[in-house]
Design an enzyme around this catalytic site. Structure first.
Site, PDB file in Angstrom:
ATOM      1  CD  GLU A  11      -1.825  -6.173   1.443  1.00 12.34           C
ATOM      2  OE1 GLU A  11      -1.951  -5.737   0.288  1.00 12.34           O
ATOM      3  OE2 GLU A  11      -1.751  -5.436   2.445  1.00 12.34           O
TER       4      GLU A  11
ATOM      5  CG  ASP B 106      -0.477  -5.054  -2.699  1.00 13.85           C
ATOM      6  OD1 ASP B 106      -1.690  -5.053  -2.428  1.00 13.85           O
ATOM      7  OD2 ASP B 106       0.356  -4.313  -2.145  1.00 13.85           O
TER       8      ASP B 106
ATOM      9  CB  ILE C  71      -6.042  -2.584  -3.469  1.00 12.34           C
ATOM     10  CG1 ILE C  71      -7.307  -3.095  -4.174  1.00 12.34           C
ATOM     11  CG2 ILE C  71      -6.009  -1.062  -3.469  1.00 12.34           C
ATOM     12  CD1 ILE C  71      -8.608  -2.487  -3.647  1.00 12.34           C
ATOM     13  CG  ASP C  72       0.989  -1.144  -3.366  1.00 10.59           C
ATOM     14  OD1 ASP C  72       0.984  -1.412  -2.152  1.00 10.59           O
ATOM     15  OD2 ASP C  72       1.904  -0.492  -3.911  1.00 10.59           O
TER      16      ASP C  72
HETATM   17  O1  I4D Z   1      -1.358  -2.066   2.239  1.00 10.62           O
HETATM   18  P1  I4D Z   1      -1.167  -1.605   0.828  1.00 10.62           P
HETATM   19  O2  I4D Z   1      -1.211  -2.753  -0.111  1.00 10.62           O
HETATM   20  O3  I4D Z   1      -2.028  -0.477   0.462  1.00 10.62           O
HETATM   21  O4  I4D Z   1       0.354  -1.116   0.656  1.00 10.62           O
HETATM   22  C1  I4D Z   1       1.214  -0.271   1.344  1.00 10.62           C
HETATM   23  C2  I4D Z   1       2.033   0.682   0.510  1.00 10.62           C
HETATM   24  O5  I4D Z   1       2.368   0.237  -0.726  1.00 10.62           O
HETATM   25  C3  I4D Z   1       3.221   1.143   1.303  1.00 10.62           C
HETATM   26  O6  I4D Z   1       4.222   1.743   0.556  1.00 10.62           O
HETATM   27  C4  I4D Z   1       2.731   1.975   2.418  1.00 10.62           C
HETATM   28  O7  I4D Z   1       3.667   2.636   3.141  1.00 10.62           O
HETATM   29  C5  I4D Z   1       1.581   1.411   3.225  1.00 10.62           C
HETATM   30  O8  I4D Z   1       2.026   0.966   4.459  1.00 10.62           O
HETATM   31  C6  I4D Z   1       0.735   0.332   2.582  1.00 10.62           C
HETATM   32  O9  I4D Z   1       0.625  -0.746   3.489  1.00 10.62           O
HETATM   33 MG    MG Z   2       0.690  -2.906  -0.826  1.00 13.71          MG
HETATM   34 MG    MG Z   3      -2.590  -4.114  -0.708  1.00 11.55          MG
END
Ligand code: I4D
Ligand code: MG
Ligand code: MG
Length: 284
Positions: free
Chosen positions: A70, A90, A92-93
């Site tokens: 990302e 990713d 940090i998701d």
């Molecule tokens: O940007 P990160 O990695 O925190 O990931 C996303 C989320 O996982 C989405 O479902 C979510 O809807 C967000 O838009 C977010 O972008």
């Molecule tokens: Mg994400």
């Molecule tokens: Mg992320």
């Protein structure tokens, strides 16, 4: 027969755990926020540090492998999935959750060869849950097998979704119209964990029947897609066709019946694909 990718998968689990420790430490001391495409598209030094940690450690062990990360894509790297073994990361998701200490944050690592998912690791680091899957080998949480819910009736279901970071009014109207349709089926509940990867692991765990979102990116869903399918679930595009991980649209459900019920209610739209090349700049 020995598993060709076991070594790589063991490394992914170890590095996801180490990354999770880094995230937990940073949650205590360092959550300085920066923005990317807009004021609500957040990134922190920890996202960048974790992605670098993962890429460097994998590169040392597997120098021929490629990456889609990302924060590397945000820094200008291309987002192409080829037949070469590729780690889709990713770091940090759930960055917005991380910034607010909302307790659902995951490190997500998918691994693809010939554009097919071979293994997946999602570490929900504040819950200390390590979700793993191996193609054909099942899905697990902390070593315990996962199985999706057997619910066939959407009216007895919980559906997870997210609102994303697009505040374009037309898109927001469609998101709300879909949500209204689904709520009024009626379903028993709608939930948002704030991370695509954890929402999908909730589907794999049988806690929610389905998750859908328009606006996700390939790194949000690359790992958790295998975890859902290995737990017995299905992946579908929001229009009912085959899922395309670069299309930024996904339904992950316990079964086709629930997924098809959602297809009927979702007002679809098509964000710019992840694999769209950046515009050419002419230097005259
Ligand atoms: O940007 P990160 O990695 O925190 O990931 C996303 C989320 O996982 C989405 O479902 C979510 O809807 C967000 O838009 C977010 O972008
Ligand atoms: Mg994400
Ligand atoms: Mg992320």
């Amino acid at each position: 027969m020995s598993d060709l990718w076991q070594n790589a998968m063991d490394h992914a689990v170890a590095i996801a755990r180490k990354s999770g420790e880094l995230v937990r430490e940073a949650l205590r001391d360092d959550r300085k926020v920066m923005t990317k495409s807009s004021s609500i598209d957040l990134v922190t030094k920890t996202d960048q540090k974790v992605e670098q940690l993962i890429i460097q450690s994998v590169r040392e062990k597997f120098p021929s492998h490629r990456f889609i990360g990302e924060e590397s894509v945000a820094a200008g790297e291309t987002c192409d999935l080829t037949d070469t073994p590729t780690w889709i990361i990713d770091p940090i998701d759930g960055t917005t959750n991380f910034v607010h200490a909302f307790p659902f944050v995951a490190v997500s690592i998918g691994f693809y060869v010939n554009k097919q998912s071979e293994f997946a690791v999602v570490f929900s680091c504040l819950e200390d849950k390590m979700f793993t899957a191996r193609r054909g080998g099942g899905a697990f949480c902390n070593g315990e097998p996962l199985q999706v819910s057997d619910q066939e009736d959407v009216r007895q279901s919980i559906i997870a979704t997210e609102f994303g970071s697009n505040r374009d009014v037309e898109a927001v109207d469609k998101i709300f119209s879909s949500l209204r349709n689904i709520l009024c089926l009626p379903v028993q509940g709608v939930r948002s964990a704030g991370t695509a990867a954890i929402n999908m692991c909730l589907v794999a765990s049988g806690c929610v029947e389905a998750y859908y979102e328009i606006g996700v990116h390939v790194w949000d869903v690359a790992a958790a897609s295998l975890i859902v399918s290995e737990a017995g679930g299905v992946l579908m595009d929001v229009d009912g066709g085959a899922v395309d991980l670069m299309s930024r649209r996904i339904i992950a459900a316990n079964n086709r019946t629930i997924a098809e019920n959602l297809v009927k209610e979702i007002e679809s739209f098509s964000p710019t694909r992840d694999d769209t090349p950046p515009p050419q700049v002419n230097h005259y």
